[in-house]
Design a protein around this motif. Structure first.
Motif, PDB file in Angstrom:
ATOM      1  N   ALA A 292       6.026  35.076  42.310  1.00  0.00           N
ATOM      2  CA  ALA A 292       7.048  35.465  43.284  1.00  0.00           C
ATOM      3  C   ALA A 292       7.661  34.237  43.938  1.00  0.00           C
ATOM      4  N   ILE A 293       8.990  34.241  44.075  1.00  0.00           N
ATOM      5  CA  ILE A 293       9.699  33.182  44.779  1.00  0.00           C
ATOM      6  C   ILE A 293      10.422  33.807  45.963  1.00  0.00           C
ATOM      7  N   PRO A 294      10.088  33.424  47.185  1.00  0.00           N
ATOM      8  CA  PRO A 294      10.766  34.032  48.342  1.00  0.00           C
ATOM      9  C   PRO A 294      12.193  33.529  48.468  1.00  0.00           C
ATOM     10  N   PHE A 295      13.053  34.379  48.995  1.00  0.00           N
ATOM     11  CA  PHE A 295      14.418  34.004  49.321  1.00  0.00           C
ATOM     12  C   PHE A 295      14.535  33.917  50.831  1.00  0.00           C
ATOM     13  N   VAL A 296      15.526  33.182  51.311  1.00  0.00           N
ATOM     14  CA  VAL A 296      15.730  33.068  52.759  1.00  0.00           C
ATOM     15  C   VAL A 296      15.893  34.447  53.382  1.00  0.00           C
ATOM     16  N   SER A 297      16.655  35.313  52.716  1.00  0.00           N
ATOM     17  CA  SER A 297      16.919  36.643  53.272  1.00  0.00           C
ATOM     18  C   SER A 297      15.689  37.526  53.332  1.00  0.00           C
ATOM     19  N   ASP A 298      14.616  37.170  52.619  1.00  0.00           N
ATOM     20  CA  ASP A 298      13.382  37.946  52.699  1.00  0.00           C
ATOM     21  C   ASP A 298      12.806  37.946  54.115  1.00  0.00           C
ATOM     22  N   PHE A 299      13.175  36.942  54.896  1.00  0.00           N
ATOM     23  CA  PHE A 299      12.635  36.815  56.250  1.00  0.00           C
ATOM     24  C   PHE A 299      13.533  37.472  57.302  1.00  0.00           C
ATOM     25  N   PHE A 300      14.661  38.053  56.865  1.00  0.00           N
ATOM     26  CA  PHE A 300      15.592  38.671  57.805  1.00  0.00           C
ATOM     27  C   PHE A 300      15.216  40.129  58.066  1.00  0.00           C
ATOM     28  N   ASP A 301      15.352  40.520  59.315  1.00  0.00           N
ATOM     29  CA  ASP A 301      15.224  41.932  59.675  1.00  0.00           C
ATOM     30  C   ASP A 301      16.581  42.627  59.628  1.00  0.00           C
ATOM     31  N   PHE A 302      17.647  41.833  59.776  1.00  0.00           N
ATOM     32  CA  PHE A 302      19.009  42.374  59.760  1.00  0.00           C
ATOM     33  C   PHE A 302      19.931  41.240  59.342  1.00  0.00           C
ATOM     34  N   SER A 303      20.959  41.565  58.541  1.00  0.00           N
ATOM     35  CA  SER A 303      21.867  40.518  58.079  1.00  0.00           C
ATOM     36  C   SER A 303      23.314  40.966  58.214  1.00  0.00           C
ATOM     37  N   ILE A 304      24.186  39.985  58.503  1.00  0.00           N
ATOM     38  CA  ILE A 304      25.612  40.226  58.740  1.00  0.00           C
ATOM     39  C   ILE A 304      26.412  39.291  57.842  1.00  0.00           C
ATOM     40  N   TYR A 305      27.463  39.834  57.228  1.00  0.00           N
ATOM     41  CA  TYR A 305      28.368  39.018  56.415  1.00  0.00           C
ATOM     42  C   TYR A 305      29.755  39.074  57.037  1.00  0.00           C
TER      43      TYR A 305
ATOM     44  N   THR B 108      26.989  37.537  47.344  1.00  0.00           N
ATOM     45  CA  THR B 108      25.889  38.008  48.198  1.00  0.00           C
ATOM     46  C   THR B 108      26.356  39.000  49.259  1.00  0.00           C
ATOM     47  N   ARG B 109      27.660  39.251  49.322  1.00  0.00           N
ATOM     48  CA  ARG B 109      28.207  40.072  50.410  1.00  0.00           C
ATOM     49  C   ARG B 109      27.527  41.433  50.514  1.00  0.00           C
ATOM     50  N   GLN B 110      27.334  42.098  49.389  1.00  0.00           N
ATOM     51  CA  GLN B 110      26.781  43.439  49.447  1.00  0.00           C
ATOM     52  C   GLN B 110      25.263  43.467  49.569  1.00  0.00           C
ATOM     53  N   ARG B 111      24.667  42.306  49.845  1.00  0.00           N
ATOM     54  CA  ARG B 111      23.254  42.267  50.218  1.00  0.00           C
ATOM     55  C   ARG B 111      23.103  42.373  51.730  1.00  0.00           C
ATOM     56  N   ALA B 112      24.207  42.282  52.456  1.00  0.00           N
ATOM     57  CA  ALA B 112      24.169  42.310  53.920  1.00  0.00           C
ATOM     58  C   ALA B 112      23.971  43.731  54.443  1.00  0.00           C
ATOM     59  N   ASP B 113      23.363  43.842  55.602  1.00  0.00           N
ATOM     60  CA  ASP B 113      23.217  45.140  56.270  1.00  0.00           C
ATOM     61  C   ASP B 113      24.521  45.553  56.938  1.00  0.00           C
ATOM     62  N   LEU B 114      25.316  44.567  57.342  1.00  0.00           N
ATOM     63  CA  LEU B 114      26.574  44.842  58.033  1.00  0.00           C
ATOM     64  C   LEU B 114      27.629  43.871  57.539  1.00  0.00           C
ATOM     65  N   ILE B 115      28.824  44.381  57.211  1.00  0.00           N
ATOM     66  CA  ILE B 115      29.942  43.545  56.784  1.00  0.00           C
ATOM     67  C   ILE B 115      31.065  43.701  57.796  1.00  0.00           C
ATOM     68  N   LEU B 116      31.483  42.577  58.387  1.00  0.00           N
ATOM     69  CA  LEU B 116      32.596  42.567  59.334  1.00  0.00           C
ATOM     70  C   LEU B 116      33.821  42.023  58.606  1.00  0.00           C
TER      71      LEU B 116
END
Length: 325
Positions: free
Chosen positions: A223-236, A301-309
């Motif tokens: 397994a290789i962790p990604f930075v986003s693995d540590f996010f509880d919520f993400s915004i693009y 990576t846009r559609q990996r976000a929880d919220l897109i503004l």
């Protein structure tokens, strides 16, 4: 070529096959309900970046509803944490709720991150909210030059990913304090032997162009962790390519008469350019570097976000897409 985001947000009706619920500006603004405005006009001016047009209506109609949503998410996560503690009969220290903010160069990520930090820190329970940019985790210029990566600064390969992942791992493990390197936009480099300390905040905002980036699966199955693995919520923070180019050029022109004139500025040589020369230089940098990074690394990576503004030409957010749970 059509933009995949157009297919994502074009329907005004609620498409149950889409992973997102899409809101018009007015519909999103209505979700503020009774969330109080806690920022003064002079604070709003200080929070916005050089080229942004952040104003009170933008705070009230976009960021206050988002603040309300995040308050609900953080509270729910804390309840889940306590439930796990009861189940495991442990007394683990509470770990920060981590929010990632991604998007292109010139999209307004820094402004969004600072606004969220200011609003979240003024919730009634007065949480401690820290902000870290991934710029500090770029390899120093000397390393980038040695590896031939100066023209790819901001691309995934220009970051010390191991150091960034180690930082986030320590944050999520509840260690205190955790140090993050400091980056100077004036000298365009990581500052040697300079650090900021993150001491177990309630909320940590992590801002950077490629924070939602993934990598290829490992061949050995490890397994290789990604930075986003540590996010509880993400915004693009999203905007059309031509709009982003215009904002970048406009910001370059503004910096040419301000920060670039500082004797310590890495870009001081650009301060003497004529308008025509500056526009040409900024357009060239955008096309060769920032646009390539956007198309190859950031936009996918846009559609990996929880919220897109989604922003329009005036920097106002026109639509909000929230990932379904």
């Amino acid at each position: 070529m059509s933009d995949p985001m157009d297919q994502l947000v074009a329907p005004r009706t609620d498409n149950h096959l889409s992973p997102y619920r899409v809101f018009s500006r007015d519909d999103w603004a209505a979700l503020r309900e009774d969330t109080p405005m806690t920022l003064e006009p002079d604070e709003v001016i200080r929070l916005r970046s050089v080229h942004d047009r952040l104003d009170i209506p933008e705070i009230e109609e976009i960021y206050l509803p988002l603040s309300r949503l995040l308050s609900l998410y953080v509270a729910a996560t804390q309840r889940l944490f306590r439930a796990q503690q009861r189940f495991l009969n442990t007394v683990d220290a509470k770990v920060p709720y981590v929010i990632g903010v991604a998007g292109s160069v010139a999209a307004g990520k820094s402004t969004t991150a600072r606004v969220l930090q200011a609003l979240l820190a003024r919730w009634p329970n007065v949480p401690k909210v820290d902000l870290v940019t991934t710029d500090g985790f770029l390899f120093p210029n000397a390393v980038l030059e040695q590896e031939g990566l100066m023209d790819k600064k901001g691309f995934p390969e220009s970051y010390d990913l191991s150091a960034l992942l180690r930082f986030l791992s320590h944050i999520k493990a509840g260690r205190r304090p955790v140090r993050a390197p400091v980056y100077s936009h004036l000298v365009y480099d990581v500052v040697p032997n300079d650090w900021i300390e993150i001491d177990r905040p309630d909320i940590l905002i992590v801002e950077g162009v490629n924070v939602l980036q993934t990598g290829r699966p490992p061949k050995d199955g490890k397994a290789i962790p990604f930075v986003s693995d540590f996010f509880d919520f993400s915004i693009y923070i999203d905007a059309d390519e031509e709009v982003l180019r215009h904002w970048y050029v406009k910001r370059f022109l503004a910096l040419r008469t301000t920060a670039f004139r500082d004797p310590k500025s890495y870009f001081r040589r650009y301060s003497q350019l004529t308008d025509e020369q500056a526009i040409g230089m900024a357009t060239d940098i955008w096309s060769r570097i920032n646009l390539v990074n956007l198309q190859e690394n950031i936009l996918p990576t846009r559609q990996r976000a929880d919220l897109i503004l989604k922003k329009g030409e005036t920097h106002r957010i026109a639509e909000v897409a929230l990932r379904r749970l």
